[in-house]
Design a protein around this motif. Structure first.
Motif, PDB file in Angstrom:
ATOM      1  N   SER A 259      49.616  29.010  50.534  1.00  0.00           N
ATOM      2  CA  SER A 259      48.099  28.836  50.849  1.00  0.00           C
ATOM      3  C   SER A 259      47.310  29.841  51.047  1.00  0.00           C
ATOM      4  CB  SER A 259      48.133  28.141  52.275  1.00  0.00           C
ATOM      5  OG  SER A 259      48.698  28.759  53.331  1.00  0.00           O
ATOM      6  N   ILE A 260      47.800  30.944  51.484  1.00  0.00           N
ATOM      7  CA  ILE A 260      47.058  32.432  51.395  1.00  0.00           C
ATOM      8  C   ILE A 260      46.686  32.845  49.923  1.00  0.00           C
ATOM      9  CG2 ILE A 260      47.190  34.561  51.915  1.00  0.00           C
ATOM     10  CD1 ILE A 260      48.789  34.108  54.354  1.00  0.00           C
ATOM     11  N   PHE A 261      47.709  32.452  49.129  1.00  0.00           N
ATOM     12  CA  PHE A 261      47.357  33.104  47.777  1.00  0.00           C
ATOM     13  C   PHE A 261      46.278  32.224  47.101  1.00  0.00           C
ATOM     14  CE2 PHE A 261      48.380  32.045  43.074  1.00  0.00           C
ATOM     15  CZ  PHE A 261      48.126  33.455  42.702  1.00  0.00           C
ATOM     16  N   LYS A 262      46.243  30.854  47.405  1.00  0.00           N
ATOM     17  CA  LYS A 262      45.311  29.941  46.815  1.00  0.00           C
ATOM     18  C   LYS A 262      43.908  30.472  47.325  1.00  0.00           C
ATOM     19  CE  LYS A 262      47.841  25.925  45.618  1.00  0.00           C
ATOM     20  NZ  LYS A 262      48.193  24.625  45.903  1.00  0.00           N
ATOM     21  N   ARG A 263      43.714  30.622  48.649  1.00  0.00           N
ATOM     22  CA  ARG A 263      42.492  31.537  49.062  1.00  0.00           C
ATOM     23  C   ARG A 263      42.063  32.604  48.701  1.00  0.00           C
ATOM     24  NH1 ARG A 263      44.911  29.493  53.982  1.00  0.00           N
ATOM     25  NH2 ARG A 263      45.310  31.434  54.748  1.00  0.00           N
ATOM     26  N   ILE A 268      38.338  35.685  45.309  1.00  0.00           N
ATOM     27  CA  ILE A 268      37.929  36.807  44.263  1.00  0.00           C
ATOM     28  C   ILE A 268      37.650  36.081  42.804  1.00  0.00           C
ATOM     29  CG2 ILE A 268      39.656  38.351  44.964  1.00  0.00           C
ATOM     30  CD1 ILE A 268      41.443  37.757  42.781  1.00  0.00           C
ATOM     31  N   GLY A 269      37.349  34.796  42.920  1.00  0.00           N
ATOM     32  CA  GLY A 269      36.794  34.143  41.699  1.00  0.00           C
ATOM     33  C   GLY A 269      37.541  33.773  40.752  1.00  0.00           C
ATOM     34  N   ARG A 270      38.911  33.863  40.992  1.00  0.00           N
ATOM     35  CA  ARG A 270      40.032  33.559  39.846  1.00  0.00           C
ATOM     36  C   ARG A 270      40.813  32.184  40.485  1.00  0.00           C
ATOM     37  NH1 ARG A 270      41.335  37.372  36.414  1.00  0.00           N
ATOM     38  NH2 ARG A 270      42.699  35.359  35.466  1.00  0.00           N
ATOM     39  N   ASP A 271      39.930  31.293  40.442  1.00  0.00           N
ATOM     40  CA  ASP A 271      40.581  29.736  40.736  1.00  0.00           C
ATOM     41  C   ASP A 271      41.385  29.315  39.712  1.00  0.00           C
ATOM     42  OD1 ASP A 271      39.102  28.955  43.123  1.00  0.00           O
ATOM     43  OD2 ASP A 271      37.314  28.754  41.980  1.00  0.00           O
ATOM     44  N   ASP A 272      41.383  29.896  38.274  1.00  0.00           N
ATOM     45  CA  ASP A 272      42.314  29.563  37.436  1.00  0.00           C
ATOM     46  C   ASP A 272      43.675  30.031  37.748  1.00  0.00           C
ATOM     47  OD1 ASP A 272      41.317  32.255  37.207  1.00  0.00           O
ATOM     48  OD2 ASP A 272      42.166  32.387  35.389  1.00  0.00           O
ATOM     49  N   ASP A 293      47.943  41.758  40.311  1.00  0.00           N
ATOM     50  CA  ASP A 293      47.515  42.889  40.765  1.00  0.00           C
ATOM     51  C   ASP A 293      46.112  43.267  40.192  1.00  0.00           C
ATOM     52  OD1 ASP A 293      49.431  43.048  42.724  1.00  0.00           O
ATOM     53  OD2 ASP A 293      50.827  44.606  41.972  1.00  0.00           O
ATOM     54  N   ARG A 294      46.268  43.206  38.735  1.00  0.00           N
ATOM     55  CA  ARG A 294      45.269  43.791  37.909  1.00  0.00           C
ATOM     56  C   ARG A 294      43.826  42.845  38.242  1.00  0.00           C
ATOM     57  NH1 ARG A 294      48.819  43.900  33.713  1.00  0.00           N
ATOM     58  NH2 ARG A 294      48.180  41.962  33.094  1.00  0.00           N
ATOM     59  N   ALA A 295      44.243  41.379  38.408  1.00  0.00           N
ATOM     60  CA  ALA A 295      43.061  40.565  38.852  1.00  0.00           C
ATOM     61  C   ALA A 295      42.457  40.975  40.146  1.00  0.00           C
ATOM     62  CB  ALA A 295      43.469  39.205  38.938  1.00  0.00           C
ATOM     63  N   ALA A 298      40.626  44.309  40.132  1.00  0.00           N
ATOM     64  CA  ALA A 298      39.154  44.215  39.599  1.00  0.00           C
ATOM     65  C   ALA A 298      38.138  43.870  40.626  1.00  0.00           C
ATOM     66  CB  ALA A 298      39.409  43.355  38.334  1.00  0.00           C
ATOM     67  N   TRP A 299      38.599  43.067  41.455  1.00  0.00           N
ATOM     68  CA  TRP A 299      37.635  42.628  42.108  1.00  0.00           C
ATOM     69  C   TRP A 299      37.413  43.678  43.521  1.00  0.00           C
ATOM     70  CZ3 TRP A 299      38.346  41.160  47.597  1.00  0.00           C
ATOM     71  CH2 TRP A 299      37.018  40.554  48.138  1.00  0.00           C
ATOM     72  N   THR A 300      38.357  44.214  44.135  1.00  0.00           N
ATOM     73  CA  THR A 300      38.330  45.227  44.968  1.00  0.00           C
ATOM     74  C   THR A 300      37.477  46.540  44.511  1.00  0.00           C
ATOM     75  OG1 THR A 300      40.428  46.170  44.403  1.00  0.00           O
ATOM     76  CG2 THR A 300      40.324  44.431  46.205  1.00  0.00           C
ATOM     77  N   LEU A 301      37.748  46.886  43.195  1.00  0.00           N
ATOM     78  CA  LEU A 301      37.044  48.256  42.653  1.00  0.00           C
ATOM     79  C   LEU A 301      35.565  48.026  42.699  1.00  0.00           C
ATOM     80  CD1 LEU A 301      39.149  49.283  39.705  1.00  0.00           C
ATOM     81  CD2 LEU A 301      38.671  50.613  41.706  1.00  0.00           C
ATOM     82  N   ALA A 302      35.135  46.911  42.729  1.00  0.00           N
ATOM     83  CA  ALA A 302      33.914  46.753  42.729  1.00  0.00           C
ATOM     84  C   ALA A 302      33.122  46.549  44.071  1.00  0.00           C
ATOM     85  CB  ALA A 302      33.197  45.435  42.149  1.00  0.00           C
ATOM     86  N   ARG A 303      33.747  46.796  45.105  1.00  0.00           N
ATOM     87  CA  ARG A 303      33.292  46.786  46.252  1.00  0.00           C
ATOM     88  C   ARG A 303      34.009  47.644  47.289  1.00  0.00           C
ATOM     89  NH1 ARG A 303      33.933  42.243  43.948  1.00  0.00           N
ATOM     90  NH2 ARG A 303      32.517  40.468  44.318  1.00  0.00           N
TER      91      ARG A 303
END
Length: 402
Positions: A259-263, A268-272, A293-295, A298-303
């Motif tokens: 469930s954590i993975f889905k949240r 991070i905007g990757r509902d897919d 890990d790449r996905a 990509a989100w953390t690098l911008a923040r």
């Protein structure tokens, strides 16, 4: 030193004689002392425990010493002399616990093997910490914590794949041995209480203490022939769980619960990815861990680290920054939990030191006294044994005590 209201001590009335030095034995003594045991530390005259001079010194004394030896009394006693050995036996005859971490055979050479000591004190619990244990073909080899970490399997797993194995930054092998030894002491004291008052020896090897926490290392090799290899900051076989770069540092994210993975993916905007049936369980995620890990990165690098932690905290995704000593000392949670205490040294300096772990609600651990100077308590300890002032002066003159 932190002021605390008087509270009952779990180990009040337990007398511990500590003959160890440096880390493993003394850490066990420290832990017992924090919960009320009277710990009398025997040190060699002149030099004392080498830890007094390790790492950063304040007026000639290590600040590490201030943590490792709090709640202890120091007697400077020459254990290589016949008189010093006689005094040690007198101390041990009235003790509940003896801690030593010399090379196997050292105490026997001084006439203080367990057969001798238990004849004087049948209830004695003796903790022996050594590199490889008191038996076996390696018993006589010198062993330090770092060697125990290597033989125990830990060093092979630390670091990046294909690179030189690295240490974890602290003497974890020694500390693990001390904690296992402490468990052994408490277990033996309980057994003594309920089974006729007889003591016993606890034999702790550094490499075995490390090996005991190596999780599935051996079963995986036994069942599948799989040799676990280093994986850097990742947690092999568990995904996603790694350290990820941010715009100003690193953050650890553990998104491996279903469930954590889905949240996490939604955040991070990757509902897919969150809706992908192939990623619904850990096995599927492990198969595509690099993609995940790449996905995430990509989100953390911008923040920034702070922004990532705020957003993931609101989404109930476990995450944390990589703390430095400065971060720990500035963190309100550490202070709210009394994990940073003010302690005054014998030289009059106020320093911050770690609090006491674990937290017992009824009989909490306390810091009752600062770490002693070498031989600070020689006279009082000998007085308790019945030595007169003239006797002590004569011993000091013969350099048996200091």
């Amino acid at each position: 030193m932190a002021s605390t209201l008087p509270t009952p001590s779990a180990l009040q009335g337990v007398r511990v004689i500590e003959m160890g030095q440096l880390i493993a034995g003394p850490f066990a003594g420290k832990t017992l002392g924090e919960f009320g045991a009277d710990v009398v530390k025997i040190e060699p005259p002149g030099s004392g425990d080498p830890l007094r001079n390790w790492r950063l010194l304040q007026e000639g004394t290590s600040v590490w010493w201030q943590v490792q030896s709090r709640n202890k009394r120091s007697i400077a006693l020459d254990l290589r002399s016949t008189e010093g050995q006689d005094i040690a036996r007198k101390l041990i005859a009235e003790a509940d616990v003896l801690i030593e971490n010399f090379r196997p055979g050292t105490l026997e050479g001084w006439g203080m093997g367990y057969d001798v000591l238990s004849a004087l004190n049948p209830g004695l619990v003796m903790l022996r910490i050594s590199g490889y244990g008191q038996t076996g073909p390696y018993r006589d080899l010198p062993g330090f914590g770092a060697i125990g970490e290597a033989m125990g399997g830990l060093r092979h797993l630390t670091g990046e794949p294909g690179q030189v194995p690295v240490r974890c930054g602290i003497s974890i092998g020694d500390t693990l041995a001390a904690l296992h030894g402490t468990i052994g002491v408490l277990t033996a004291l309980y057994h003594r209480k309920v089974n006729g008052g007889k003591g016993q020896v606890i034999d702790v090897a550094l490499n075995e203490a490390v090996f005991n926490v190596m999780e599935s290392l051996v079963p995986e090799y036994s069942a599948f022939g799989a040799v676990r290899e280093p994986a850097g900051s990742a947690l092999p076989g568990i995904a996603p769980s790694n350290a990820y770069r941010c715009s100003d540092g690193f953050v650890l994210i553990a998104g491996n619960g279903d469930s954590i993975f889905k949240r996490l993916m939604q955040t991070i905007g990757r509902d897919d990815l969150g809706a992908d049936a192939a990623l619904a369980d850990n096995a599927g995620r492990v198969a595509r861990v690099e993609e995940l890990d790449r996905a995430i990165e990509a989100w953390t690098l911008a923040r920034s680290v702070a922004e990532v932690l705020e957003v993931l905290g609101a989404a109930r995704v476990p995450a944390g920054k990589v703390y430095t000593a400065k971060d720990i000392c500035e963190d309100p949670h550490y202070r709210a939990r009394d994990m940073l205490l003010q302690q005054r040294t014998r030289a009059g300096h106020d320093i911050e030191v770690p609090g006491v772990v674990p937290k017992l609600m009824g009989t909490p651990g306390t810091v009752r006294s600062s770490a002693p100077g070498l031989g600070d308590d020689t006279d009082s300890v000998l007085d308790e044994l019945g030595f007169s002032a003239d006797d002590i002066a004569a011993l000091r003159g013969r350099k048996v005590v200091a």
